[in-house]
Design a protein around this motif. Structure first.
Motif, PDB file in Angstrom:
ATOM      1  N   ALA A  46      92.140 121.697  51.911  1.00 57.16           N
ATOM      2  CA  ALA A  46      92.391 120.989  51.964  1.00 57.16           C
ATOM      3  C   ALA A  46      92.396 119.332  52.295  1.00 57.16           C
ATOM      4  CB  ALA A  46      94.840 120.789  51.162  1.00 57.16           C
ATOM      5  N   SER A  47      92.020 117.925  52.908  1.00 53.82           N
ATOM      6  CA  SER A  47      91.970 117.467  53.904  1.00 53.82           C
ATOM      7  C   SER A  47      92.231 115.839  53.004  1.00 53.82           C
ATOM      8  CB  SER A  47      90.157 117.178  53.994  1.00 53.82           C
ATOM      9  OG  SER A  47      89.773 116.139  54.240  1.00 53.82           O
ATOM     10  N   SER A  48      93.144 115.651  53.934  1.00 56.68           N
ATOM     11  CA  SER A  48      93.795 114.281  53.784  1.00 56.68           C
ATOM     12  C   SER A  48      94.159 113.830  55.206  1.00 56.68           C
ATOM     13  CB  SER A  48      95.513 114.918  53.696  1.00 56.68           C
ATOM     14  OG  SER A  48      96.421 113.633  53.195  1.00 56.68           O
ATOM     15  N   TYR A  49      94.001 111.937  54.448  1.00 57.02           N
ATOM     16  CA  TYR A  49      94.783 111.732  56.221  1.00 57.02           C
ATOM     17  C   TYR A  49      96.365 111.500  56.375  1.00 57.02           C
ATOM     18  CZ  TYR A  49      94.520 107.311  59.434  1.00 57.02           C
ATOM     19  OH  TYR A  49      94.609 106.686  60.721  1.00 57.02           O
ATOM     20  N   THR A  50      96.793 111.690  57.899  1.00 54.39           N
ATOM     21  CA  THR A  50      97.686 111.834  57.971  1.00 54.39           C
ATOM     22  C   THR A  50      98.267 110.663  58.427  1.00 54.39           C
ATOM     23  OG1 THR A  50      97.404 113.831  59.555  1.00 54.39           O
ATOM     24  CG2 THR A  50      97.496 114.637  57.427  1.00 54.39           C
ATOM     25  N   TYR A  51      97.834 109.438  58.822  1.00 60.25           N
ATOM     26  CA  TYR A  51      97.993 108.673  59.363  1.00 60.25           C
ATOM     27  C   TYR A  51      98.206 108.255  61.086  1.00 60.25           C
ATOM     28  CZ  TYR A  51      97.894 106.722  54.634  1.00 60.25           C
ATOM     29  OH  TYR A  51      98.311 106.413  53.159  1.00 60.25           O
ATOM     30  N   GLU A  52      97.321 109.099  61.151  1.00 56.82           N
ATOM     31  CA  GLU A  52      97.885 109.674  63.250  1.00 56.82           C
ATOM     32  C   GLU A  52      97.285 108.884  63.960  1.00 56.82           C
ATOM     33  OE1 GLU A  52      93.754 111.996  61.682  1.00 56.82           O
ATOM     34  OE2 GLU A  52      96.108 111.862  61.060  1.00 56.82           O
ATOM     35  N   GLU A  53      96.011 108.166  62.994  1.00 61.10           N
ATOM     36  CA  GLU A  53      95.208 106.675  63.871  1.00 61.10           C
ATOM     37  C   GLU A  53      96.085 106.056  63.393  1.00 61.10           C
ATOM     38  OE1 GLU A  53      90.921 107.062  63.749  1.00 61.10           O
ATOM     39  OE2 GLU A  53      91.866 108.872  65.003  1.00 61.10           O
ATOM     40  N   GLU A  55      97.764 102.835  59.576  1.00 64.80           N
ATOM     41  CA  GLU A  55      97.533 102.660  58.119  1.00 64.80           C
ATOM     42  C   GLU A  55      95.793 101.421  58.576  1.00 64.80           C
ATOM     43  OE1 GLU A  55      96.781 102.336  54.313  1.00 64.80           O
ATOM     44  OE2 GLU A  55      99.097 102.328  55.964  1.00 64.80           O
ATOM     45  N   ARG A  56      94.896 102.533  58.412  1.00 62.17           N
ATOM     46  CA  ARG A  56      93.637 101.817  58.372  1.00 62.17           C
ATOM     47  C   ARG A  56      92.988 102.311  56.836  1.00 62.17           C
ATOM     48  NH1 ARG A  56      89.775 105.261  59.686  1.00 62.17           N
ATOM     49  NH2 ARG A  56      90.907 107.953  60.531  1.00 62.17           N
ATOM     50  N   ASP A  57      91.727 102.265  56.779  1.00 62.82           N
ATOM     51  CA  ASP A  57      90.912 102.654  55.013  1.00 62.82           C
ATOM     52  C   ASP A  57      90.045 104.021  55.744  1.00 62.82           C
ATOM     53  OD1 ASP A  57      90.698 100.111  53.885  1.00 62.82           O
ATOM     54  OD2 ASP A  57      88.621  99.677  54.746  1.00 62.82           O
ATOM     55  N   HIS A  58      90.428 104.940  55.068  1.00 67.25           N
ATOM     56  CA  HIS A  58      90.145 106.640  55.373  1.00 67.25           C
ATOM     57  C   HIS A  58      89.937 107.236  53.969  1.00 67.25           C
ATOM     58  CE1 HIS A  58      93.305 107.507  53.294  1.00 67.25           C
ATOM     59  NE2 HIS A  58      94.765 106.663  53.743  1.00 67.25           N
ATOM     60  N   PRO A  59      88.843 108.061  53.909  1.00 69.34           N
ATOM     61  CA  PRO A  59      88.414 109.191  52.845  1.00 69.34           C
ATOM     62  C   PRO A  59      89.583 109.288  52.243  1.00 69.34           C
ATOM     63  CG  PRO A  59      87.331 110.247  54.647  1.00 69.34           C
ATOM     64  CD  PRO A  59      88.533 108.785  55.446  1.00 69.34           C
ATOM     65  N   ARG A  60      89.096 109.782  50.832  1.00 63.90           N
ATOM     66  CA  ARG A  60      90.076 110.079  49.830  1.00 63.90           C
ATOM     67  C   ARG A  60      90.436 111.990  49.999  1.00 63.90           C
ATOM     68  NH1 ARG A  60      88.385 110.833  44.439  1.00 63.90           N
ATOM     69  NH2 ARG A  60      86.962 112.903  44.388  1.00 63.90           N
TER      70      ARG A  60
END
Length: 79
Positions: A46-53, A55-60
């Motif tokens: 499971a791949s999920s943006y974890t906001y380590e950078e 709030e920004r645009d990111h892959p779904r």
């Protein structure tokens, strides 16, 4: 066993010998969860943006399932 990182990499390990076996995948965002099927022939990632950078645009968010090759999970034979 396998680990997944915030950089999207998935790595398999030889726990007995404490050695990296293989880098088996590169996901577009952080790896949130990994699981092998009951006989170890497939892995789900499971791949999920974890906001380590922030709030920004990111892959779904995505779930990937792939076959696992023997050379990705078996220690190399000693010479």
């Amino acid at each position: 066993f396998a680990t997944g990182g915030a950089d999207g990499t998935v790595v398999t390990w030889d726990g007995r010998n404490k050695k990296k076996l293989s880098g088996i995948a590169k996901c577009p965002t952080s790896v949130a969860r990994l699981a092998f099927n009951n006989d170890g022939t497939q892995i789900a990632m499971a791949s999920s943006y974890t906001y380590e950078e922030g709030e920004r645009d990111h892959p779904r968010e995505e779930i990937y399932v792939r076959d696992v090759l023997d050379n990705e999970v078996r220690p190399k034979a000693k010479k």
